[in-house]
Design an enzyme around this catalytic site. Structure first.
Site, PDB file in Angstrom:
ATOM      1  N   LYS A 235       0.818  -1.222   0.000  1.00 45.53           N
ATOM      2  CA  LYS A 235       0.000   0.000   0.000  1.00 45.53           C
ATOM      3  C   LYS A 235       0.849   1.268   0.000  1.00 45.53           C
ATOM      4  O   LYS A 235       0.369   2.333  -0.382  1.00 45.53           O
ATOM      5  CB  LYS A 235      -0.975   0.002   1.190  1.00 45.53           C
ATOM      6  CG  LYS A 235      -1.884  -1.216   1.168  1.00 45.53           C
ATOM      7  CD  LYS A 235      -3.342  -0.935   1.413  1.00 45.53           C
ATOM      8  CE  LYS A 235      -4.132  -2.113   0.853  1.00 45.53           C
ATOM      9  NZ  LYS A 235      -5.486  -2.222   1.017  1.00 45.53           N
TER      10      LYS A 235
ATOM     11  N   LYS B 231      -4.900 -10.666  -7.029  1.00 47.10           N
ATOM     12  CA  LYS B 231      -6.092 -10.720  -6.186  1.00 47.10           C
ATOM     13  C   LYS B 231      -7.169  -9.785  -6.738  1.00 47.10           C
ATOM     14  O   LYS B 231      -6.851  -8.691  -7.194  1.00 47.10           O
ATOM     15  CB  LYS B 231      -5.674 -10.258  -4.780  1.00 47.10           C
ATOM     16  CG  LYS B 231      -6.738 -10.378  -3.727  1.00 47.10           C
ATOM     17  CD  LYS B 231      -6.278  -9.786  -2.404  1.00 47.10           C
ATOM     18  CE  LYS B 231      -6.736  -8.355  -2.249  1.00 47.10           C
ATOM     19  NZ  LYS B 231      -6.928  -7.899  -0.875  1.00 47.10           N
TER      20      LYS B 231
ATOM     21  N   LYS C  26     -10.469  -3.726  -5.541  1.00 49.50           N
ATOM     22  CA  LYS C  26     -11.027  -2.474  -6.076  1.00 49.50           C
ATOM     23  C   LYS C  26      -9.924  -1.504  -6.471  1.00 49.50           C
ATOM     24  O   LYS C  26     -10.187  -0.512  -7.143  1.00 49.50           O
ATOM     25  CB  LYS C  26     -11.953  -1.833  -5.046  1.00 49.50           C
ATOM     26  CG  LYS C  26     -11.261  -1.489  -3.743  1.00 49.50           C
ATOM     27  CD  LYS C  26     -12.105  -1.825  -2.558  1.00 49.50           C
ATOM     28  CE  LYS C  26     -11.290  -1.743  -1.285  1.00 49.50           C
ATOM     29  NZ  LYS C  26     -11.802  -2.497  -0.175  1.00 49.50           N
TER      30      LYS C  26
HETATM   31  P1  ATP Z   1      -8.528  -4.252  -1.412  1.00 50.25           P
HETATM   32  O1  ATP Z   1      -7.148  -4.825  -1.392  1.00 50.25           O
HETATM   33  O2  ATP Z   1      -9.404  -4.837  -2.480  1.00 50.25           O
HETATM   34  O3  ATP Z   1      -8.529  -2.758  -1.391  1.00 50.25           O
HETATM   35  P2  ATP Z   1      -8.697  -5.197   1.249  1.00 50.25           P
HETATM   36  O4  ATP Z   1      -8.436  -6.661   1.263  1.00 50.25           O
HETATM   37  O5  ATP Z   1      -7.545  -4.332   1.584  1.00 50.25           O
HETATM   38  O6  ATP Z   1      -9.303  -4.746  -0.117  1.00 50.25           O
HETATM   39  P3  ATP Z   1     -11.222  -5.158   2.715  1.00 50.25           P
HETATM   40  O7  ATP Z   1     -12.158  -4.668   1.695  1.00 50.25           O
HETATM   41  O8  ATP Z   1     -11.366  -4.632   4.100  1.00 50.25           O
HETATM   42  O9  ATP Z   1      -9.757  -4.816   2.344  1.00 50.25           O
HETATM   43  O10 ATP Z   1     -11.282  -6.733   2.787  1.00 50.25           O
HETATM   44  C1  ATP Z   1     -12.223  -7.314   3.595  1.00 50.25           C
HETATM   45  C2  ATP Z   1     -12.047  -8.777   3.743  1.00 50.25           C
HETATM   46  O11 ATP Z   1     -12.181  -9.397   2.484  1.00 50.25           O
HETATM   47  C3  ATP Z   1     -10.677  -9.206   4.297  1.00 50.25           C
HETATM   48  O12 ATP Z   1     -10.883 -10.257   5.203  1.00 50.25           O
HETATM   49  C4  ATP Z   1      -9.950  -9.689   3.079  1.00 50.25           C
HETATM   50  O13 ATP Z   1      -9.049 -10.698   3.410  1.00 50.25           O
HETATM   51  C5  ATP Z   1     -11.073 -10.229   2.213  1.00 50.25           C
HETATM   52  N1  ATP Z   1     -10.770 -10.121   0.794  1.00 50.25           N
HETATM   53  C6  ATP Z   1     -10.485  -8.998   0.105  1.00 50.25           C
HETATM   54  N2  ATP Z   1     -10.244  -9.273  -1.187  1.00 50.25           N
HETATM   55  C7  ATP Z   1     -10.395 -10.618  -1.312  1.00 50.25           C
HETATM   56  C8  ATP Z   1     -10.293 -11.534  -2.413  1.00 50.25           C
HETATM   57  N3  ATP Z   1      -9.971 -11.125  -3.631  1.00 50.25           N
HETATM   58  N4  ATP Z   1     -10.544 -12.841  -2.176  1.00 50.25           N
HETATM   59  C9  ATP Z   1     -10.888 -13.274  -0.954  1.00 50.25           C
HETATM   60  N5  ATP Z   1     -10.993 -12.478   0.123  1.00 50.25           N
HETATM   61  C10 ATP Z   1     -10.746 -11.160  -0.045  1.00 50.25           C
END
Ligand code: ATP
Ligand code: LTN
Length: 328
Positions: free
Chosen positions: A111, A192, A195
């Site tokens: 990040k 992964k 968004k």
């Molecule tokens: P991003 O990286 O997309 O900005 P993030 O993982 O940082 O999102 P959150 O939106 O808070 O943050 O994620 C919420 C939950 O969803 C966490 O437990 C994370 O591990 C899970 N998660 C996020 N993306 C995925 C994915 N592609 N597959 C499975 N689980 C996910």
């Protein structure tokens, strides 16, 4: 009774990755555990958030919890910023974590990479996350794969604290689903689903309309073999689509593979869209009813009260253990 705590940051629109790795798991586990589901708004502001958007998204995440089927009568649903013990315990955890440990966190590296003006809170983020979990003496934390490193650190901090100051915290375990803990991008199965990907066709949002879902899935990359087979090593793109199918139907990947044996990708993708839409449409409808309602305000207020009772209890224990002077 065993307890779970987990949350989804209100920092962007929720996609089906978060649904597979987190939200669908919350809904399942609420019956087996005493549950706390929160909106980590304090975590979201580790990177700049437009205030009006943060406000709206925080309500939206809470509304999605309810729309997906979390019963607010059974589980506490609340906003992190409403329970001040989080920030206080976050500070105590910052005194326990080592600089070097924070420096090894891959999420921070990802990040912060290439950015200027990275906040110090983004760096100490895992200390606040440890506080979130330890405050509730959670035994289990349902999360996607990418959060496992943070969970390990939480356990390390709990152990360190307990050995320095006496038994205070329960050591939590992550629970990651076998299927759906790492849903990949529709345009590139090595990344992964997120968004933060600038390609809007790479993810499906929980709020996408049926037409958009169909369009995105029809464009999802596959391979040239033309067979619906679950084989991550040789067919990651198709395996990812099979996992999405499995998340949305609760069927095993074997059953799905057999159903589409001998058929090409066209029919499979169409029916995949059908199952995703069948799950999301009623959720979207419930979401729209609740997101702007006073019912949501009441749920969040009651959730914060219930959460604060549990959290303050642990904060008090930890503060006493560290030697702070406490008055009745
Ligand atoms: P991003 O990286 O997309 O900005 P993030 O993982 O940082 O999102 P959150 O939106 O808070 O943050 O994620 C919420 C939950 O969803 C966490 O437990 C994370 O591990 C899970 N998660 C996020 N993306 C995925 C994915 N592609 N597959 C499975 N689980 C996910
Ligand atoms: N770090 C998580 C969000 C989060 C969380 C938590 C998850 C903050 N505190 C406590 C589970 C338990 C993320 O980035 N998705």
């Amino acid at each position: 009774m065993q307890r779970i705590l987990s949350g989804i940051k209100p920092s962007g629109d929720l996609n089906i990755g978060g649904y597979g790795g987190a939200l669908s798991q919350f809904v399942k586990y609420q019956h087996e555990y005493e549950s706390f589901f929160f909106v980590p708004d304090l975590h979201a502001v580790t990177v700049y958030q437009d205030p009006a958007e943060l406000h709206q998204r925080s309500r939206e995440i809470a509304a999605y919890y309810i729309a997906a089927g979390i019963d607010p009568q059974k589980s506490a649903i609340f906003l992190q910023s409403q329970v001040s013990a989080h920030a206080q315990m976050g500070w105590l955890m910052e005194t326990q974590v080592h600089f070097g440990e924070l420096n090894r966190m891959t999420q921070f590296k990802e990040k912060a990479e290439g950015k200027e003006g990275v906040s110090s809170a983004l760096f100490t983020y895992p200390a606040l996350m440890a506080a979130d979990i330890l405050l509730y003496q959670a035994t289990h934390v349902p999360v996607g794969d990418d959060q496992k490193q943070h969970l390990e650190m939480t356990r390390d901090l709990a152990e360190r604290f307990n050995s320095r100051y006496g038994q205070t915290f329960t050591l939590p375990e992550p629970i990651t689903p076998e299927i759906g803990s790492r849903i990949m991008s529709l345009d590139d199965p090595s990344r992964k689903m997120s968004k933060s990907n600038p390609n809007l066709n790479s993810y499906i949002l929980l709020q996408d309309s049926p037409e958009i879902i169909r369009k995105k899935l029809s464009r999802a990359v596959t391979d040239s073999e033309g067979m619906v087979r679950y084989d991550w090593e040789h067919k990651p793109a198709v395996s990812n689509l099979i996992e999405i199918y499995a998340v949305f139907t609760d069927e095993s990947t074997d059953v799905i593979e057999q159903r589409y044996a001998g058929q090409g990708y066209g029919m499979f993708k169409q029916e995949l869209a059908d199952v995703v839409i069948a799950k999301l449409e009623p959720m979207q409808q419930r979401f729209r009813e609740i997101v702007g309602s006073s019912e949501l305000d009441i749920i969040l207020r009651q959730g914060a009260e219930k959460a604060a009772a549990a959290a303050n209890n642990t904060l008090r224990k930890a503060s006493e253990a560290m030697g702070f002077v406490m008055f009745e």
